[in-house]
Design an enzyme around this catalytic site. Sequence first.
Site, PDB file in Angstrom:
ATOM      1  N   HIS A 171      44.152  31.822  46.606  1.00 26.00           N
ATOM      2  CA  HIS A 171      44.834  32.978  46.019  1.00 26.00           C
ATOM      3  C   HIS A 171      46.319  32.939  46.387  1.00 26.00           C
ATOM      4  CE1 HIS A 171      40.883  35.495  45.865  1.00 26.00           C
ATOM      5  NE2 HIS A 171      41.062  34.766  44.787  1.00 26.00           N
ATOM      6  N   GLU A 189      41.722  39.941  52.745  1.00 26.46           N
ATOM      7  CA  GLU A 189      42.017  38.529  52.991  1.00 26.46           C
ATOM      8  C   GLU A 189      43.266  38.451  53.825  1.00 26.46           C
ATOM      9  OE1 GLU A 189      40.650  36.852  48.595  1.00 26.46           O
ATOM     10  OE2 GLU A 189      42.727  36.694  49.202  1.00 26.46           O
ATOM     11  N   LYS A 205      46.757  38.338  13.969  1.00 34.62           N
ATOM     12  CA  LYS A 205      45.363  38.361  13.495  1.00 34.62           C
ATOM     13  C   LYS A 205      44.951  39.781  13.149  1.00 34.62           C
ATOM     14  CE  LYS A 205      43.740  34.045  15.360  1.00 34.62           C
ATOM     15  NZ  LYS A 205      42.923  33.348  16.343  1.00 34.62           N
ATOM     16  N   TYR A 218      30.957  39.806  44.697  1.00 35.86           N
ATOM     17  CA  TYR A 218      29.588  39.716  44.157  1.00 35.86           C
ATOM     18  C   TYR A 218      28.595  39.609  45.315  1.00 35.86           C
ATOM     19  CZ  TYR A 218      32.442  38.054  40.178  1.00 35.86           C
ATOM     20  OH  TYR A 218      33.399  37.895  39.226  1.00 35.86           O
TER      21      TYR A 218
END
Lengths: 404, 312
Positions: free
Chosen positions: B266, B228, B62, B178
Site C-alpha cells: 500500500h 497498518e 456512451k 475479509y
Amino acid sequence: MKLHEYQAKNLIKKYGVPIQEGAVASTPEEAVEVARQLYANPDGQFFVVKAQIHAGGRGKGTVQETGSKGVVVTKGLDSVSDVAGKILGGTLVTIQNEAIGGNKVHKVLIAEDMYYPGPSDRHEYYLSIMLDRETGKDVIVASSEGGMNIEEVAEHTPEKIIKEWIDPAVGIQGFQARKIAYGMGMTDLGHKNGVKFILNLYKAYQGLDADMLEINPMFKTADDKVVAVDCKMSIDGNALYRHPDFAELRDLAEEDPLEVEASASNLNYIKLDGNVGCMVNGAGLAMASMDMIKLSGGEPANFLDVGGGASATTVEQGFRIILKDPNVKAILVNIFGGIVRCDRVANGVVEAYKNIGEINVPIIVRLQGTNAELGAKIIDESGLKVTSAITLAEAAARVKEALS
Amino acid sequence: MLSCQRIFTESADSNKSLRMSILVNKDTKIIVQGFTGKEGSFHASQMIEYGTQVVGGVTPNKGGTLHLDRPVFNTAFEAVKETGATVSIIFVPPAFAADAIMEAADAGVDLIVTITEGIPVKDMIYAKKYIDDRGVRMIGPNCPGVITPGECKLGIMPGFIHTPGTVGIISRSGTLTYEAVDQVTKQGFGQSTCVGIGGDPIIGSTHLDIMKLFNEDPDTEGIIMIGEIGGSNEEIAAQWVRDNVTKPVVGFIAGQTAPPGRRMGHAGAIVSGGQGTARAKMDVMEACGIHVVETPAEIGITMARALAQLAK
C-alpha cells in the site's frame, strides 16, 4: 522511485534551483576528466568526491575495503583520481544502510567546492518538502541547522524547525517563502536568493511529481549565493506514467536482484532476511501474515502480495522467486478467496508445484473463503509435500511445526 | 469536519424494530463511474446481484445506451439529475480518477466511494481539497468499499462472507478486512457495516471519521479497527476512543515485522523517520483502552470475549 543525488540535482536545476555543479564518473580516469572541466583553471582547486548510492549518511559512512569516507573534499586533480579510486567499487556502509550490509558504489559525483572564503558568513540550512498526511497538504520543513540529521534537530531543539503548509487551491505564495527564509535567519542578498530558491524548489517538487525532496545542506556561500549542496529526492511511483523519461533514471544495481526479477513479473515482492517465505493476496493480509510468522517462532523472508487474482501463473512465479532465497526453510501461502474461489487457487498451487518439480521445503497452504473446504481437500489429496490449513490459527500452528 | 450523515431505514415489516446502519442502506441509490469498463462492469453486476440499488452509470461518450439494464450517462451531473442517486462508486483508471472524484462531488452526491488504486498523490491533494470544500464525504481511494450486510454492497468485497449483525469494522486493508469479517461471522455476531477506508496516504475518511459514525449508531455494539504502519490516523482515532467511546473496540495493526523505509504494497504503508511503526500505534491504542491483539487470528475471539463481558 529513489533517485541519486546527481540525477535529482540535474532535475531541480531545470526549475531554476542553483546547485553545486558537478558530473558523475565510473572510473578514476573519468573522475579526473570531469573534474578538469569544472573549473577554467583546475590546478590547485578543491573538489568534492561523493559516492552515489541510494542511502543517506554518506559523509560519515565508511567504504569497507579502503576505509575512505563516502564524501571526501580534496585538492588537485591527482588527488581526485586517488580518492575516486578508493570509493569506486567499494561497499559503503552508512547508518542508513548498515542493516543490509551497505551498498556497492558504482558511480561518484565530482563536484565543485562551495565553501570558499568571501565577504559574508557561510551557512548551512535545511529545507525539505513532503506530504503531510494528516492535513492532506504539502509541507515545507526548514531549519537554520543544516548539515546534520534533521531528526536530531527536531528532538533536541524543536524551536529551530519551521513548518509551512501549502494551500492546494493557490499553491505556494511569496510571503510563505519570505517567512521561511526570515525564520531560518537569512538576511539581505542571502535572503533574496533564499526566497527564490524556495519558490523554485517547490515548483520542481510539483512539476516532477516528487513525493520527498530534501536539500541538506541548502548552502549560503561567502558571496551570498544559495545553492543545493546535496539533494535527496524520490518520485511518486503512481505518477511515473506522466514522466516516461524517468524510466532511465531507475538504477537496478541499487535494488535487490530478486526484487528486480519479481517486479519484471509484476509481483509486489520485498526481500527480507528471515527463514519463512510467504505468498499472500492483499498487502494488509501479507503484512499480517509476516507478523504471524514471527509469532510462530520464525522470521519472515519476504513480503509478497500476489493481488486479487492469485492465478496459477502468479503462484508459480511467486514460488520461483521465494525458492531462490537460500534462507527459506518453509513457505506459507495465505489466500483469502473472495471473488477468486479457493478450489481454483488450490489447483493453481498444485499445478505450480508440479511445474517447478523439486521443492525441498515444507509448504503450508492456508485457503479461506469461497470453497475453502474443497480447496483444502485438493491440497490434501494432491500427494505433494503440502499441508493445508483453513483458519489463521491453524496456519500459524503448521508454521510452528514446520520450523521445529 | 463533515457533519455526520445518519440514514434511517424503515424496515419493510413495520413490526420489526428500526434497523440503522452507517453510510448506506437498502434504499441508497448508487451510480457507477467507469460503469462500462471491465472492473466497473464486473463489480456493478456483483453489487446488483447482492441487491444493491445501482440505478445507472457514467461513461463519457456512451450516454444514452443501456448497460446491465441500467441507463448510461455522459456525465455524473446528468446521472444524478435523472436517477436521484446520492452515492457514486468510482472504478475509473488512476490517471482519470481524481477528475472523476471531483465530477461526482460537483454533481451533488453525498458520498463517494473510490475503489481505484494508484492515483498520484498530487492529484489526490487537489481532489481532497475540492470535495472537502463541498462537504462531500469520500471513502477510499485504494479500498474495498462499504457494505451493510443484507442491504447494500458498495464495493468489491465478497458479499457472502458477511452477515447482518452488531459489529462495525473499519480497516485500511482489503483481504485482512475479509479475514476479520469471517472471524466475526463465525463467532456468531455478524456486522453492522464494514468500511474499508483505503491504503493510500491521502484518504477521504479516516479511522476517526468512521469511528464517530459507529459510536453514534445504536445497531453497532462493538467496533473493530484494523490499521497498518504509516501515518498517525490510528493514534488520533484511539485518543478519541479513550474520551468518547464506551462500546468495546478491538484493534490490530499490520506490519509489526515490516522494515523501515519500505512501502509495503500500500502506498501509505511505510515507516519513515521512525514514525508510524506498528509498535507505537499498538501502544497508544492499548493505553487508550482498546483491546489490541498481536495476531490477526485473534480478532474475532477477542471481540466475542469483549461483548460477552459487556453482557454480564
